[in-house]
Scaffold this active site. Structure first.
Site, PDB file in Angstrom:
ATOM      1  N   ASP A  67       0.823  -1.208   0.000  1.00  0.00           N
ATOM      2  CA  ASP A  67       0.000   0.000   0.000  1.00  0.00           C
ATOM      3  C   ASP A  67       0.858   1.260   0.000  1.00  0.00           C
ATOM      4  O   ASP A  67       2.077   1.202   0.202  1.00  0.00           O
ATOM      5  CB  ASP A  67      -0.960   0.006   1.202  1.00  0.00           C
ATOM      6  CG  ASP A  67      -0.336  -0.558   2.474  1.00  0.00           C
ATOM      7  OD1 ASP A  67       0.903  -0.545   2.589  1.00  0.00           O
ATOM      8  OD2 ASP A  67      -1.094  -1.008   3.349  1.00  0.00           O
ATOM      9  N   ASN A 136      -7.552  -2.793  14.112  1.00  0.00           N
ATOM     10  CA  ASN A 136      -8.927  -3.056  13.686  1.00  0.00           C
ATOM     11  C   ASN A 136      -9.025  -4.281  12.779  1.00  0.00           C
ATOM     12  O   ASN A 136     -10.041  -4.498  12.132  1.00  0.00           O
ATOM     13  CB  ASN A 136      -9.507  -1.817  12.984  1.00  0.00           C
ATOM     14  CG  ASN A 136      -8.753  -1.469  11.705  1.00  0.00           C
ATOM     15  OD1 ASN A 136      -7.903  -2.227  11.256  1.00  0.00           O
ATOM     16  ND2 ASN A 136      -9.077  -0.327  11.114  1.00  0.00           N
ATOM     17  N   HIS A 138      -7.273  -4.873  10.051  1.00  0.00           N
ATOM     18  CA  HIS A 138      -7.008  -4.681   8.613  1.00  0.00           C
ATOM     19  C   HIS A 138      -5.736  -5.405   8.181  1.00  0.00           C
ATOM     20  O   HIS A 138      -4.834  -5.649   8.972  1.00  0.00           O
ATOM     21  CB  HIS A 138      -7.002  -3.195   8.224  1.00  0.00           C
ATOM     22  CG  HIS A 138      -5.809  -2.391   8.654  1.00  0.00           C
ATOM     23  ND1 HIS A 138      -5.838  -1.018   8.791  1.00  0.00           N
ATOM     24  CD2 HIS A 138      -4.529  -2.741   8.968  1.00  0.00           C
ATOM     25  CE1 HIS A 138      -4.647  -0.583   9.146  1.00  0.00           C
ATOM     26  NE2 HIS A 138      -3.838  -1.597   9.274  1.00  0.00           N
ATOM     27  N   GLU A 143      -9.745  -2.013   5.159  1.00  0.00           N
ATOM     28  CA  GLU A 143     -10.330  -1.623   6.428  1.00  0.00           C
ATOM     29  C   GLU A 143     -11.603  -2.423   6.711  1.00  0.00           C
ATOM     30  O   GLU A 143     -12.225  -2.981   5.785  1.00  0.00           O
ATOM     31  CB  GLU A 143     -10.656  -0.123   6.380  1.00  0.00           C
ATOM     32  CG  GLU A 143      -9.432   0.779   6.199  1.00  0.00           C
ATOM     33  CD  GLU A 143      -8.611   0.949   7.473  1.00  0.00           C
ATOM     34  OE1 GLU A 143      -8.237  -0.059   8.109  1.00  0.00           O
ATOM     35  OE2 GLU A 143      -8.322   2.111   7.835  1.00  0.00           O
TER      36      GLU A 143
HETATM   37  C1  F6R Z   1       1.472  -1.642   6.090  1.00  0.00           C
HETATM   38  C2  F6R Z   1       0.145  -2.240   6.155  1.00  0.00           C
HETATM   39  C3  F6R Z   1      -0.643  -2.277   7.413  1.00  0.00           C
HETATM   40  C4  F6R Z   1       0.199  -2.582   8.655  1.00  0.00           C
HETATM   41  C5  F6R Z   1      -0.664  -2.529   9.909  1.00  0.00           C
HETATM   42  C6  F6R Z   1       0.147  -2.713  11.169  1.00  0.00           C
HETATM   43  O1  F6R Z   1       1.994  -1.726   4.783  1.00  0.00           O
HETATM   44  O2  F6R Z   1      -0.310  -2.679   5.156  1.00  0.00           O
HETATM   45  O3  F6R Z   1      -1.659  -3.236   7.286  1.00  0.00           O
HETATM   46  O4  F6R Z   1       0.776  -3.834   8.533  1.00  0.00           O
HETATM   47  O5  F6R Z   1      -1.317  -1.281   9.981  1.00  0.00           O
HETATM   48  O6  F6R Z   1       1.010  -1.624  11.318  1.00  0.00           O
HETATM   49  P1  F6R Z   1       2.149  -1.641  12.445  1.00  0.00           P
HETATM   50  O7  F6R Z   1       3.084  -2.727  12.061  1.00  0.00           O
HETATM   51  O8  F6R Z   1       2.790  -0.280  12.350  1.00  0.00           O
HETATM   52  O9  F6R Z   1       1.458  -1.882  13.722  1.00  0.00           O
END
Ligand code: F6R
Length: 241
Positions: A67, A136, A138, A143
């Site tokens: 992303d 959450n 995701h 989301e």
């Molecule tokens: C990042 C992504 C997100 C993260 C998730 C956890 O490329 O796609 O899904 O993996 O938000 O983020 P952290 O590791 O910062 O807790």
């Protein structure tokens, strides 16, 4: 589905790097799906260590990131392109032309998304997809919703993601509200999936993903239907299982 539990985030990173390393040793021109965020940093540090020690070679590897934010210049310190350069790419022999990150500034974002999905297909599909998980539930920026979206798409970030990720930005209003993300279909098409979760903040999302119904309100729950998925968790993230 396999679940491995470790004492700490460092060990989760080492286990992930071992699995990624094994993938590269069996297929030197592997296609890796990569994530940003805090969770994969120990994995990236271990991969860099193995590269510097002469154990792993990235010269034939291709990568696709999950992303990218929209409306953030690529050189912005909070862009995922910048993150990847800083945390991984600048320290490996991975050719620049093999590194793919969606362009969140493309004039036509739908065309960019279609082209990104097509580029993955043209590369032969993702061999190993590395994932973190949001508080959450995701994966990528898919989301919580009433549906799973198949392909790469533009996402309106939820308040909980904005709150989680605003720590990287000077002011909350600087944080983009839109992002481009691989869809759940593209993630599920990967030949193998590694989901990493560390810290107690992730425990509830991990519990829902593994123990509750498969439902788009916890997007990671769909991973349980993947034929080759491994969850690498530290004690804190696994504490509600
Ligand atoms: C990042 C992504 C997100 C993260 C998730 C956890 O490329 O796609 O899904 O993996 O938000 O983020 P952290 O590791 O910062 O807790």
């Amino acid at each position: 589905m396999r679940i491995h539990q470790y004492d700490n985030a460092q060990q989760v990173g080492q286990a992930a790097a071992i699995l990624i390393g094994a993938q590269l040793l069996t297929k030197p021109d592997a296609v890796l799906g990569l994530a940003t965020g805090s969770t994969p940093i120990p994995t990236y540090q271990e991969l860099i260590r193995l590269y510097q020690a002469g154990v792993l070679d990235f010269s034939k590897v291709t990568t696709f990131n999950l992303d990218e934010y929209c409306q953030l210049p690529p050189q912005h310190p909070c862009s995922y392109r910048h993150f990847m350069r800083q945390e991984l790419f600048s320290q490996l022999n991975l050719p620049a032309e093999n590194q793919h990150i969606p362009d969140g500034n493309a004039a036509d974002l739908s065309a960019e998304c279609a082209a990104y999905d097509q580029a993955i297909l043209s590369a032969g599909g993702i061999d190993l997809q590395l994932l973190g998980i949001g508080r959450n539930g995701h994966i990528g920026f898919n989301e919580p919703s009433d549906q799973f979206v198949y392909g790469c798409h533009v996402v309106h970030l939820t308040q909980s993601t904005i709150e989680d990720n605003r720590r990287f930005f000077k002011r909350e209003e600087d944080m983009p509200r839109l992002a481009v993300s691989l869809g759940v279909g593209s993630i599920m098409n990967a030949k193998s999936v590694l989901l990493l979760a560390t810290g107690k903040d992730k425990a509830e999302a991990v519990r829902k993903a593994i123990l509750e119904d498969i439902d788009p309100s916890t997007q990671a729950s769909i991973l349980r239907t993947h034929p080759n998925v491994i969850f690498l968790l530290d004690k804190a993230a696994a504490s509600l299982l």
